[in-house]
Design a protein around this motif. Sequence first.
Motif, PDB file in Angstrom:
ATOM      1  N   GLY A 109       0.830  -1.376   0.097  1.00  0.00           N
ATOM      2  CA  GLY A 109      -0.103   0.061  -0.019  1.00  0.00           C
ATOM      3  C   GLY A 109       0.687   1.395  -0.036  1.00  0.00           C
ATOM      4  O   GLY A 109       0.279   2.359   0.737  1.00  0.00           O
ATOM      5  N   SER A 125       1.212   3.386  -2.488  1.00  0.00           N
ATOM      6  CA  SER A 125       1.002   4.157  -3.711  1.00  0.00           C
ATOM      7  C   SER A 125       1.021   5.858  -3.176  1.00  0.00           C
ATOM      8  O   SER A 125       1.155   6.670  -4.359  1.00  0.00           O
ATOM      9  N   ARG A 126       0.531   6.079  -1.980  1.00  0.00           N
ATOM     10  CA  ARG A 126       0.297   7.285  -1.636  1.00  0.00           C
ATOM     11  C   ARG A 126       0.772   7.475  -0.186  1.00  0.00           C
ATOM     12  O   ARG A 126       0.920   6.439   0.358  1.00  0.00           O
ATOM     13  N   LEU A 168       1.662   7.826   3.725  1.00  0.00           N
ATOM     14  CA  LEU A 168       2.712   7.562   4.337  1.00  0.00           C
ATOM     15  C   LEU A 168       3.700   6.330   3.727  1.00  0.00           C
ATOM     16  O   LEU A 168       4.791   6.436   4.104  1.00  0.00           O
ATOM     17  N   GLN A 184      -1.209  -5.555  -5.962  1.00  0.00           N
ATOM     18  CA  GLN A 184      -1.493  -6.301  -4.844  1.00  0.00           C
ATOM     19  C   GLN A 184      -2.902  -6.148  -4.067  1.00  0.00           C
ATOM     20  O   GLN A 184      -3.157  -4.975  -3.684  1.00  0.00           O
ATOM     21  N   ASP A 185      -3.200  -7.129  -3.679  1.00  0.00           N
ATOM     22  CA  ASP A 185      -4.422  -6.849  -2.604  1.00  0.00           C
ATOM     23  C   ASP A 185      -3.939  -7.765  -1.503  1.00  0.00           C
ATOM     24  O   ASP A 185      -3.959  -9.083  -1.470  1.00  0.00           O
ATOM     25  N   VAL A 186      -3.799  -6.917  -0.513  1.00  0.00           N
ATOM     26  CA  VAL A 186      -3.029  -7.581   0.859  1.00  0.00           C
ATOM     27  C   VAL A 186      -4.059  -8.527   1.640  1.00  0.00           C
ATOM     28  O   VAL A 186      -3.500  -9.717   2.281  1.00  0.00           O
ATOM     29  N   ASN A 207       2.047  -1.807   5.496  1.00  0.00           N
ATOM     30  CA  ASN A 207       1.646  -0.584   5.666  1.00  0.00           C
ATOM     31  C   ASN A 207       0.054  -0.314   5.278  1.00  0.00           C
ATOM     32  O   ASN A 207      -0.572   0.426   5.828  1.00  0.00           O
ATOM     33  N   TYR A 229     -11.381  -0.152  12.974  1.00  0.00           N
ATOM     34  CA  TYR A 229      -9.999   0.168  12.965  1.00  0.00           C
ATOM     35  C   TYR A 229      -9.236  -0.048  14.274  1.00  0.00           C
ATOM     36  O   TYR A 229      -8.104  -0.597  14.218  1.00  0.00           O
ATOM     37  N   LYS A 260      -5.924  -2.538  14.760  1.00  0.00           N
ATOM     38  CA  LYS A 260      -4.699  -2.068  14.870  1.00  0.00           C
ATOM     39  C   LYS A 260      -4.180  -2.529  16.118  1.00  0.00           C
ATOM     40  O   LYS A 260      -2.870  -2.810  16.252  1.00  0.00           O
ATOM     41  N   GLY A 306       1.335   8.563  15.148  1.00  0.00           N
ATOM     42  CA  GLY A 306       0.027   9.264  15.625  1.00  0.00           C
ATOM     43  C   GLY A 306      -0.859  10.081  14.526  1.00  0.00           C
ATOM     44  O   GLY A 306      -1.054   9.216  13.774  1.00  0.00           O
ATOM     45  N   PHE A 354      -0.434  12.263  10.849  1.00  0.00           N
ATOM     46  CA  PHE A 354       0.496  12.784   9.998  1.00  0.00           C
ATOM     47  C   PHE A 354      -0.154  13.534   8.735  1.00  0.00           C
ATOM     48  O   PHE A 354      -1.473  13.537   8.773  1.00  0.00           O
ATOM     49  N   GLU A 387       0.136  13.270   5.829  1.00  0.00           N
ATOM     50  CA  GLU A 387      -0.184  12.856   4.494  1.00  0.00           C
ATOM     51  C   GLU A 387      -1.136  11.675   5.068  1.00  0.00           C
ATOM     52  O   GLU A 387      -1.528  11.140   6.111  1.00  0.00           O
ATOM     53  N   MET A 428      -4.321   9.292   5.547  1.00  0.00           N
ATOM     54  CA  MET A 428      -5.389   9.467   6.526  1.00  0.00           C
ATOM     55  C   MET A 428      -5.405  10.682   7.587  1.00  0.00           C
ATOM     56  O   MET A 428      -6.555  11.403   7.948  1.00  0.00           O
TER      57      MET A 428
HETATM   58  N1  LIG Z   1      -1.613   9.085   8.002  1.00  0.00           N
HETATM   59  C1  LIG Z   1      -1.867   9.127   9.261  1.00  0.00           C
HETATM   60  O1  LIG Z   1      -1.918   9.951   9.966  1.00  0.00           O
HETATM   61  C2  LIG Z   1      -1.827   7.415  10.127  1.00  0.00           C
HETATM   62  C3  LIG Z   1      -1.900   7.516  11.473  1.00  0.00           C
HETATM   63  C4  LIG Z   1      -1.705   6.186  11.865  1.00  0.00           C
HETATM   64  C5  LIG Z   1      -1.706   5.251  11.415  1.00  0.00           C
HETATM   65  N2  LIG Z   1      -1.618   5.311   9.997  1.00  0.00           N
HETATM   66  C6  LIG Z   1      -1.679   3.876   8.944  1.00  0.00           C
HETATM   67  O2  LIG Z   1      -0.421   4.157   8.025  1.00  0.00           O
HETATM   68  C7  LIG Z   1      -0.888   3.271   7.044  1.00  0.00           C
HETATM   69  C8  LIG Z   1      -0.705   4.113   5.541  1.00  0.00           C
HETATM   70  O3  LIG Z   1      -2.007   5.085   5.621  1.00  0.00           O
HETATM   71  P1  LIG Z   1      -1.979   6.404   5.038  1.00  0.00           P
HETATM   72  O4  LIG Z   1      -2.429   7.180   5.839  1.00  0.00           O
HETATM   73  O5  LIG Z   1      -0.835   6.590   4.261  1.00  0.00           O
HETATM   74  O6  LIG Z   1      -3.320   5.991   4.109  1.00  0.00           O
HETATM   75  P2  LIG Z   1      -3.541   6.108   2.571  1.00  0.00           P
HETATM   76  O7  LIG Z   1      -5.196   6.048   2.328  1.00  0.00           O
HETATM   77  O8  LIG Z   1      -2.939   7.352   2.060  1.00  0.00           O
HETATM   78  O9  LIG Z   1      -2.733   4.907   2.074  1.00  0.00           O
HETATM   79  C9  LIG Z   1      -3.207   3.509   2.128  1.00  0.00           C
HETATM   80  C10 LIG Z   1      -2.528   3.035   1.164  1.00  0.00           C
HETATM   81  O10 LIG Z   1      -2.947   1.496   1.222  1.00  0.00           O
HETATM   82  C11 LIG Z   1      -3.310   0.865   0.195  1.00  0.00           C
HETATM   83  N3  LIG Z   1      -4.357  -0.055   0.204  1.00  0.00           N
HETATM   84  C12 LIG Z   1      -5.717  -0.187   0.689  1.00  0.00           C
HETATM   85  N4  LIG Z   1      -5.990  -1.178   0.572  1.00  0.00           N
HETATM   86  C13 LIG Z   1      -5.099  -2.143   0.133  1.00  0.00           C
HETATM   87  C14 LIG Z   1      -5.217  -3.397  -0.265  1.00  0.00           C
HETATM   88  N5  LIG Z   1      -6.183  -4.380   0.089  1.00  0.00           N
HETATM   89  N6  LIG Z   1      -4.160  -4.042  -0.796  1.00  0.00           N
HETATM   90  C15 LIG Z   1      -2.999  -3.474  -1.113  1.00  0.00           C
HETATM   91  N7  LIG Z   1      -2.943  -2.188  -0.881  1.00  0.00           N
HETATM   92  C16 LIG Z   1      -4.122  -1.339  -0.104  1.00  0.00           C
HETATM   93  C17 LIG Z   1      -4.127   2.163  -0.744  1.00  0.00           C
HETATM   94  O11 LIG Z   1      -4.036   1.900  -2.119  1.00  0.00           O
HETATM   95  C18 LIG Z   1      -2.865   3.113  -0.106  1.00  0.00           C
HETATM   96  O12 LIG Z   1      -1.663   3.392  -1.279  1.00  0.00           O
HETATM   97  C19 LIG Z   1      -2.332   2.458   7.221  1.00  0.00           C
HETATM   98  O13 LIG Z   1      -2.043   1.403   7.817  1.00  0.00           O
HETATM   99  C20 LIG Z   1      -2.719   3.511   8.476  1.00  0.00           C
HETATM  100  O14 LIG Z   1      -3.673   2.857   9.075  1.00  0.00           O
HETATM  101  C21 LIG Z   1      -1.851   6.450   9.296  1.00  0.00           C
END
Ligand SMILES: NC(=O)c1ccc[n+]([C@@H]2O[C@H](COP(=O)([O-])OP(=O)(O)OC[C@H]3O[C@@H](n4cnc5c(N)ncnc54)[C@H](O)[C@@H]3O)[C@@H](O)[C@H]2O)c1
Length: 245
Positions: free
Chosen positions: A12, A14-15, A17, A56-58, A84, A149, A153, A181, A183, A185, A187
């Motif tokens: 995951g 592509s964008r 974190l 990929q689908d995880v 991730n 969620y 987690k 915490g 971020f 970028e 979510m």
């Molecule tokens: N951004 C934050 O503030 C924050 C805070 C705490 C935890 N997180 C965690 O960080 C990780 C990244 O989140 P993010 O904020 O970058 O979100 P995001 O939505 O920007 O990125 C999520 C990524 O996961 C991919 N994805 C979703 N379902 C998928 C699947 N079935 N198979 C493959 N790829 C899949 C999406 O295509 C995307 O690239 C997540 O696990 C999220 O829970 C983020």
Amino acid sequence: MKLRNRVILITGGSRGLGKSMALGCAAEGGEVIITGRSSVQPEWVYQYEQVSYYQQDVGCLESTKKVLERVFNQYAQIDVLVNNAGINRDHLFKDMSLDDWNEVINTNLTGPFICSKAVLPYFIDQGYGKIINISSAAATRVNIGQANYCTAKAGVEMLTKVLAIELPRIGNITVNCIQPGVFEEGMGEELMSREKVWDKYKPRFASGRPGYGNELASSLVFLASDESNYINGHVLEVNGGLMWV
Ligand SMILES: NC(=O)c1ccc[n+]([C@@H]2O[C@H](COP(=O)([O-])OP(=O)(O)OC[C@H]3O[C@@H](n4cnc5c(N)ncnc54)[C@H](O)[C@@H]3O)[C@@H](O)[C@H]2O)c1
């Protein structure tokens, strides 16, 4: 160049974190493979020779096995798996459907299970490997509207601890977790765009600000590098100082 000659798979990426962590690893000399559900490679990947994109689908073991075969055929090694990929489907519990629950559990908890299971034979053959799970502050703090969620987690953190004890018995394998915490970028960006919600969250942060993706990436680089070889089963909170409630 802490990750020279290291092959790092970030699910995951592509964008959000995942992208920040991919760029952080590439800057330290790593070969990085990011994945996502889309069949189309993200535009930004074309700018980086060291970053590749695979579909990929995880939540799907077959799709994950194919990705790992491709990685191994291309690089002949795989050193680090970063679990991730994550989604949210927030609703108050009374409005949360079984689909909302299943989708989040499948991606956020079963995903890391599937990917860790699929990578294990490669790690055993190599006699080496690192799994780094990405959880969330929601793993240990209550967020209203996130029963699915938070549960997923919390499960990821416990999966980290169990695997960290089991896997070193069969190879030089470590399993750690980063707990972000909020971020700028991904979510977090969405959360901050809802002004009222962010106003409520902000006082919880000692730093008074969200984190930047590169501040998460530096922690990942450390855990992915040989500098962390004696760290195992650890959950590293990266949140600028976050109060409990
Ligand atoms: N951004 C934050 O503030 C924050 C805070 C705490 C935890 N997180 C965690 O960080 C990780 C990244 O989140 P993010 O904020 O970058 O979100 P995001 O939505 O920007 O990125 C999520 C990524 O996961 C991919 N994805 C979703 N379902 C998928 C699947 N079935 N198979 C493959 N790829 C899949 C999406 O295509 C995307 O690239 C997540 O696990 C999220 O829970 C983020």
